[in-house]
Design a protein around this motif. Structure first.
Motif, PDB file in Angstrom:
ATOM      1  N   UNK A   1      21.743  27.357  49.968  1.00 48.26           N
ATOM      2  CA  UNK A   1      21.538  28.142  51.492  1.00 48.26           C
ATOM      3  C   UNK A   1      20.143  29.211  51.213  1.00 48.26           C
ATOM      4  N   UNK A   2      20.307  29.654  50.057  1.00 48.29           N
ATOM      5  CA  UNK A   2      19.340  30.657  49.881  1.00 48.29           C
ATOM      6  C   UNK A   2      18.074  30.054  50.145  1.00 48.29           C
ATOM      7  N   UNK A   3      17.220  30.327  51.101  1.00 42.41           N
ATOM      8  CA  UNK A   3      15.846  30.129  51.539  1.00 42.41           C
ATOM      9  C   UNK A   3      15.795  28.664  51.729  1.00 42.41           C
TER      10      UNK A   3
ATOM     11  N   UNK B   1      22.867  24.416  60.842  1.00 47.84           N
ATOM     12  CA  UNK B   1      22.141  23.368  59.884  1.00 47.84           C
ATOM     13  C   UNK B   1      23.085  22.927  58.663  1.00 47.84           C
ATOM     14  N   UNK B   2      22.884  21.649  58.418  1.00 47.29           N
ATOM     15  CA  UNK B   2      23.720  21.185  57.391  1.00 47.29           C
ATOM     16  C   UNK B   2      22.740  20.413  56.145  1.00 47.29           C
ATOM     17  N   UNK B   3      22.742  21.039  54.973  1.00 47.59           N
ATOM     18  CA  UNK B   3      21.763  20.633  53.987  1.00 47.59           C
ATOM     19  C   UNK B   3      22.540  20.573  52.534  1.00 47.59           C
ATOM     20  N   UNK B   4      22.034  19.535  51.847  1.00 48.34           N
ATOM     21  CA  UNK B   4      22.619  19.463  50.356  1.00 48.34           C
ATOM     22  C   UNK B   4      21.604  20.254  49.478  1.00 48.34           C
ATOM     23  N   UNK B   5      20.995  21.308  49.772  1.00 50.61           N
ATOM     24  CA  UNK B   5      20.344  22.104  48.995  1.00 50.61           C
ATOM     25  C   UNK B   5      20.841  23.637  48.991  1.00 50.61           C
TER      26      UNK B   5
ATOM     27  N   UNK C   1      22.667  31.081  64.499  1.00 50.72           N
ATOM     28  CA  UNK C   1      22.735  29.823  63.511  1.00 50.72           C
ATOM     29  C   UNK C   1      23.415  30.176  62.373  1.00 50.72           C
ATOM     30  N   UNK C   2      23.885  28.872  62.054  1.00 51.91           N
ATOM     31  CA  UNK C   2      24.772  29.184  60.802  1.00 51.91           C
ATOM     32  C   UNK C   2      24.124  28.149  59.717  1.00 51.91           C
ATOM     33  N   UNK C   3      23.916  28.370  58.539  1.00 48.32           N
ATOM     34  CA  UNK C   3      23.464  27.589  57.425  1.00 48.32           C
ATOM     35  C   UNK C   3      24.493  27.197  56.600  1.00 48.32           C
ATOM     36  N   UNK C   4      24.809  25.880  56.714  1.00 50.24           N
ATOM     37  CA  UNK C   4      25.682  25.111  55.840  1.00 50.24           C
ATOM     38  C   UNK C   4      24.950  24.411  54.768  1.00 50.24           C
TER      39      UNK C   4
END
Length: 300
Positions: free
Chosen positions: A220-222, A214-218, A241-244
């Motif tokens: 990563x925590x929660x 997942x790639x997000x501009x917020x 799953x890897x959070x980016x």
């Protein structure tokens, strides 16, 4: 804040439909809840970082009473030189804990219009649209759309990696897919459009791939990655799953590009880590190839 959020032109044409409350965000949300109770569907436009100030009103005045209010959050994600207080980096983590809320992250102007029209049709829950600061880029066309509204933007023959991109991160995700293809790794790139709640097709596609990123501009925590991981586990999907995303820290003054480079939110950095996960040198490891898939990849 009519001019910063772009409502000044609308206010000139429809002066009786716009209320400028200045920097009183709590008052704006409470007023919007009252308007919804009176049969209207108000739209609250505010910087993404400043919705933090009105969280209690979103939770207790709007969501608790199932009021149809739409929140349009400008300057979501990394804003660049505006400074630590103006980065819209907390809204995804903060707002997704509100029961019944629906959050959209349009990737371009066309999907913004589309999702705003969808949002104002929701009469029994808060809806949110968030978008980043900057010029409007070229439209990003979808290859296809699933029955529950998820846009597939890129698709390879081999299902090695599922790239779930939030809003402005879709262009980064597409660049990551190109870099992975050069290494013989197939990627599917999706834009969920509505990132909360997580669509059923997102979970189904997660089960079909060896690795989900997942790639997000917020932060990563929660963040959205955490939400997707929880829904995957609830559905008994064990794909890694890897959070980016952004670190949980106050970001210093710098250009948007400089900040994204420092925190690893660039196509090169993301692709490098994914390659390491696919080959098994970095945790979490991608699911091993099936024997038939191994043969196909060897031939490729």
């Amino acid at each position: 804040m009519l001019i910063p959020v772009g409502l000044d032109k609308f206010a000139k044409v429809y002066p009786n439909r716009v209320f400028d409350v200045g920097i009183a965000e709590q008052h704006a949300v409470t007023s919007a809840a009252g308007m919804a109770f009176g049969g209207l569907h108000p739209v609250v436009a505010v910087y993404a970082t400043f919705i933090n100030r009105a969280f209690d009103q979103v939770l207790m005045d709007v969501a608790l009473h199932k009021a149809g209010v739409t929140f349009v959050l400008d300057r979501a994600g990394v804003t660049g030189p505006d400074g630590a207080s103006h980065h819209g980096m907390w809204d995804l983590s903060l707002l997704q804990i509100v029961p019944g809320i629906r959050i959209a992250a349009p990737r371009d102007a066309e999907t913004l219009r589309e999702e705003l029209n969808e949002a104002v049709q929701v009469k029994d829950a808060p809806t949110v649209l968030r978008f980043s600061k900057g010029s409007v880029g070229n439209p990003v066309k979808a290859i296809r759309r699933t029955q529950d509204g998820v846009d597939v933007l890129g698709e390879a023959a081999s299902k090695d990696v599922l790239l779930l991109c939030v809003g402005a991160m879709t262009t980064v995700g597409l660049s990551v897919a190109e870099l992975l293809a050069a290494q013989g790794i197939g990627a599917t790139v999706i834009d969920p459009r509505w990132v909360v709640p997580v669509s059923k097709s997102v979970i189904e596609m997660s089960a079909q791939h060896r690795l989900v990123v997942t790639i997000e501009d917020g932060i990563k925590v929660g963040g959205i990655g955490t939400r997707v991981r929880q829904d995957m586990r609830a559905a008994q999907v064990d794909t890694a799953l890897t959070e980016v995303g952004l670190p949980d820290e106050f970001l210093e003054h710098a250009t948007r590009g400089e900040i994204l480079e420092r925190v690893g939110l660039t196509a090169q950095s993301i692709a490098r880590d994914i390659v390491a996960q696919v080959v098994g040198s970095r945790i979490p490891h991608a699911r091993p190839l099936e024997s038939s898939d191994q043969a196909k990849q060897s031939q490729a």
